[in-house]
Write an enzyme that holds these catalytic residues in place. Structure first.
Site, PDB file in Angstrom:
ATOM      1  N   ASP A  20       1.467   4.857   1.731  1.00 42.09           N
ATOM      2  CA  ASP A  20       1.140   5.754   2.838  1.00 42.09           C
ATOM      3  C   ASP A  20       1.689   7.139   2.531  1.00 42.09           C
ATOM      4  O   ASP A  20       2.767   7.284   1.966  1.00 42.09           O
ATOM      5  CB  ASP A  20       1.754   5.228   4.144  1.00 42.09           C
ATOM      6  CG  ASP A  20       1.203   3.866   4.510  1.00 42.09           C
ATOM      7  OD1 ASP A  20      -0.024   3.681   4.426  1.00 42.09           O
ATOM      8  OD2 ASP A  20       2.000   2.979   4.862  1.00 42.09           O
ATOM      9  N   ASP A  29       9.844   3.993  13.027  1.00 41.79           N
ATOM     10  CA  ASP A  29      10.540   2.890  13.692  1.00 41.79           C
ATOM     11  C   ASP A  29      11.938   2.614  13.116  1.00 41.79           C
ATOM     12  O   ASP A  29      12.938   2.756  13.812  1.00 41.79           O
ATOM     13  CB  ASP A  29       9.674   1.613  13.731  1.00 41.79           C
ATOM     14  CG  ASP A  29       8.994   1.282  12.405  1.00 41.79           C
ATOM     15  OD1 ASP A  29       9.311   1.933  11.394  1.00 41.79           O
ATOM     16  OD2 ASP A  29       8.154   0.361  12.393  1.00 41.79           O
ATOM     17  N   ASP A  34       0.851  -1.196   0.000  1.00 41.80           N
ATOM     18  CA  ASP A  34       0.000   0.000   0.000  1.00 41.80           C
ATOM     19  C   ASP A  34       0.883   1.241   0.000  1.00 41.80           C
ATOM     20  O   ASP A  34       2.086   1.154   0.200  1.00 41.80           O
ATOM     21  CB  ASP A  34      -0.932   0.011   1.229  1.00 41.80           C
ATOM     22  CG  ASP A  34      -0.199  -0.372   2.500  1.00 41.80           C
ATOM     23  OD1 ASP A  34       0.957   0.080   2.690  1.00 41.80           O
ATOM     24  OD2 ASP A  34      -0.764  -1.121   3.304  1.00 41.80           O
TER      25      ASP A  34
HETATM   26  P1  ATP Z   1       4.028  -2.886   5.114  1.00 40.43           P
HETATM   27  O1  ATP Z   1       2.821  -2.013   4.869  1.00 40.43           O
HETATM   28  O2  ATP Z   1       4.664  -3.391   3.879  1.00 40.43           O
HETATM   29  O3  ATP Z   1       3.784  -3.939   6.121  1.00 40.43           O
HETATM   30  P2  ATP Z   1       5.094  -0.463   6.199  1.00 40.43           P
HETATM   31  O4  ATP Z   1       6.503  -0.054   6.514  1.00 40.43           O
HETATM   32  O5  ATP Z   1       4.360   0.386   5.210  1.00 40.43           O
HETATM   33  O6  ATP Z   1       5.163  -1.960   5.760  1.00 40.43           O
HETATM   34  P3  ATP Z   1       2.963   0.142   7.987  1.00 40.43           P
HETATM   35  O7  ATP Z   1       2.501  -0.635   9.168  1.00 40.43           O
HETATM   36  O8  ATP Z   1       2.069   0.303   6.819  1.00 40.43           O
HETATM   37  O9  ATP Z   1       4.340  -0.512   7.559  1.00 40.43           O
HETATM   38  O10 ATP Z   1       3.397   1.563   8.540  1.00 40.43           O
HETATM   39  C1  ATP Z   1       3.740   2.644   7.692  1.00 40.43           C
HETATM   40  C2  ATP Z   1       4.892   3.430   8.281  1.00 40.43           C
HETATM   41  O11 ATP Z   1       4.527   3.967   9.550  1.00 40.43           O
HETATM   42  C3  ATP Z   1       6.142   2.597   8.572  1.00 40.43           C
HETATM   43  O12 ATP Z   1       6.944   2.467   7.449  1.00 40.43           O
HETATM   44  C4  ATP Z   1       6.805   3.394   9.667  1.00 40.43           C
HETATM   45  O13 ATP Z   1       7.502   4.493   9.130  1.00 40.43           O
HETATM   46  C5  ATP Z   1       5.627   3.935  10.461  1.00 40.43           C
HETATM   47  N1  ATP Z   1       5.283   3.048  11.583  1.00 40.43           N
HETATM   48  C6  ATP Z   1       4.375   2.059  11.578  1.00 40.43           C
HETATM   49  N2  ATP Z   1       4.283   1.459  12.780  1.00 40.43           N
HETATM   50  C7  ATP Z   1       5.160   2.096  13.576  1.00 40.43           C
HETATM   51  C8  ATP Z   1       5.525   1.962  14.950  1.00 40.43           C
HETATM   52  N3  ATP Z   1       4.980   1.015  15.712  1.00 40.43           N
HETATM   53  N4  ATP Z   1       6.464   2.817  15.449  1.00 40.43           N
HETATM   54  C9  ATP Z   1       7.002   3.772  14.655  1.00 40.43           C
HETATM   55  N5  ATP Z   1       6.704   3.932  13.378  1.00 40.43           N
HETATM   56  C10 ATP Z   1       5.791   3.137  12.819  1.00 40.43           C
HETATM   57 MG    MG Z   2       2.323   0.211   4.665  1.00 43.47          MG
END
Ligand code: ATP
Ligand code: MG
Length: 446
Positions: free
Chosen positions: A69, A147, A67
């Site tokens: 963001d 993170d 996705d």
């Molecule tokens: P994917 O969607 O492929 O699982 P993602 O990195 O996009 O990976 P998401 O859960 O969609 O993960 O979160 C989007 C972004 O928000 C992350 O890349 C990170 O920068 C931030 N993020 C998400 N969860 C946390 C957290 N628990 N602590 C700090 N930052 C976070």
């Molecule tokens: Mg994501």
């Protein structure tokens, strides 16, 4: 120590590295039309707008993001003002969802540091856990709150450059999952980051950087303070996104799986060979395969498998200590184990109902005589119950395996053959089912 010192200790100064359009490989063609629409609309209204997180990371790695963001300096209310198809969600942090049919683009306002704010917008528990987190800030602060370094890269819709705040580009090249800031502090703030470290390491085939890995085993029990609903969602991402088997093994090495499934962990052995462990391997492997084949994945089946042998062990105990029948013992043990499990991962009720059905079928599948086999096959959950029996057959061998083979043959057989198979059973089983029916119990004489 003043507040600023504290902040810089927890959030070390990040140094921004800007990678210009001609120095990276992300092109707008790889970004979904809907995400581009949102980026341009925000930008056109005079706001900053960036693609961030997994979208940037996965594109840089040459993959297809799950996705997209978006991060912006527009507040949720301002975002809502720009999009008719916008919904504001979230309590822990308010987010805007822009809806394009089934496609949802998540837009978050830059987050600030909680230290610099008043009580009603940000709260920290005594253990250092972030309870509420509704503080808006600048992009620099937003980067520090993310993170991992590889998740803190921002793709600018203004000049198509990438803003790398925490050395993410270098860590992508070195294939490292590295927390931003002091690992222990960041894990205490949000213990789910421990799960995310393992998830990304497996999914991207990266190593967890040494300092990021070091505190996990010891801090893993902090996960017990996380709401069960959030852990349920995380457990699905960990175990049902195509890398479940490997993720479970790495979670286990870091003492994380044990926190999410404490009763299952009681059956862990050094050589990974107990029936409960074999079942985990089989169930997660087949889930990964279904994922690769694009088949539907039912969480109930996986949870039923993970918990089966612990349920069985408790049922054996009930049969001895409480003189229960096998059926009652399994159902009672199932209730106990599920009640306990939903306290760590809140499995929704519709799934716990299916889990019970799958378990119940394990007791019904051996009883095939008369019309039973035909009726069983018509049950909604028959297929799940049979697949489950096949996995048990692999593990238990003997009668269970023979039973699974009987059902495999029966399903593929024509009408005549099926009837012959059942007749065969009735002969071998000596008595017809009708005569086996128990006489009604008369009331005990007083
Ligand atoms: P994917 O969607 O492929 O699982 P993602 O990195 O996009 O990976 P998401 O859960 O969609 O993960 O979160 C989007 C972004 O928000 C992350 O890349 C990170 O920068 C931030 N993020 C998400 N969860 C946390 C957290 N628990 N602590 C700090 N930052 C976070
Ligand atoms: Mg994501």
């Amino acid at each position: 120590m003043n507040i600023n010192d504290q902040t810089s200790m927890i959030y070390p100064e990040l140094s921004l590295n800007i990678i210009a359009r001609e120095q990276h490989n992300i092109s707008r063609k790889q970004i979904s039309d809907n995400a581009l629409k949102v980026l341009y609309r925000l930008h056109g209204a005079g706001f900053q707008a960036f693609l961030v997180g997994g979208g940037v990371r996965d594109l840089l790695l040459g993959g297809q993001p799950k996705d997209f963001d978006i991060a912006t300096n527009a507040t949720p209310e301002q975002i809502k003002g720009l999009f008719r198809n916008c919904r504001l969600i979230g309590r822990r942090f308010r987010l805007a969802h822009i809806m394009f049919g089934r496609d949802i683009i998540e837009v978050a306002t830059f987050r600030g540091h909680h230290q610099e704010t008043t009580k009603n917008v940000s709260q920290k528990s005594d253990a250092g856990l972030l309870l509420r987190d509704n503080v808006y800030g600048t992009i620099d602060q937003d980067a520090e709150r993310r993170d991992f370094s590889i998740n803190a890269m921002y793709y600018s819709i203004d000049d198509y450059s990438i803003h790398d705040y925490a050395g993410g580009i270098e860590d992508l090249e070195d294939r490292l999952v590295r927390l931003i800031g002091d690992p222990e502090t960041r894990y205490r703030e949000d213990p789910v980051r421990m799960l995310r470290a393992v998830r990304f390491a497996v999914k991207l085939d990266f190593d967890i950087e040494e300092d990021t890995a070091e505190p996990i085993e010891e801090l893993a029990p902090l996960l017990r303070d996380i709401p069960a609903a959030r852990l349920y969602e995380e457990s699905l991402k960990m175990l049902q996104s195509g890398y479940g088997l490997e993720t479970y093994h790495l979670m286990r090495e870091y003492n994380l799986f044990q926190q999410l499934f404490p009763r299952v962990a009681e059956f862990f052995t050094e050589d990974y060979e107990s029936p409960a462990e074999q079942m985990l391997d089989l169930a997660l492997d087949s889930t990964d395969q279904r994922h690769d084949e694009g088949k539907r994945i039912n969480p109930a089946f996986m949870f039923a498998a993970i918990l089966w042998y612990p349920v069985k062990a408790l049922a054996d105990h009930f049969m001895q200590s409480r003189k229960m029948t096998e059926y009652d013992a399994i159902m009672e043990a199932g209730n106990v184990v599920l009640d306990e499990q939903v306290r760590s991962t809140a499995i929704p009720r519709r799934h716990t109902a299916t889990i019970r059905e799958i378990w119940q079928l394990q007791l019904r599948l051996p009883r095939r005589s008369g019309k039973r086999a035909f009726r069983l096959m018509e049950l909604n959950k028959f297929r799940a119950g049979f697949d489950f029996l096949e996995m048990r057959g692999e593990i238990e061998q003997g009668e269970t395996k023979e039973l699974a083979e009987w059902w495999a043959t029966f399903q593929n057989a024509g009408r005549n053959m099926r009837q012959a198979m059942v007749a065969d059973l009735d002969d071998g089983g000596a008595k017809s089912p009708r005569r086996r029916r128990r006489p009604k119990k008369s009331k005990p004489k007083s």
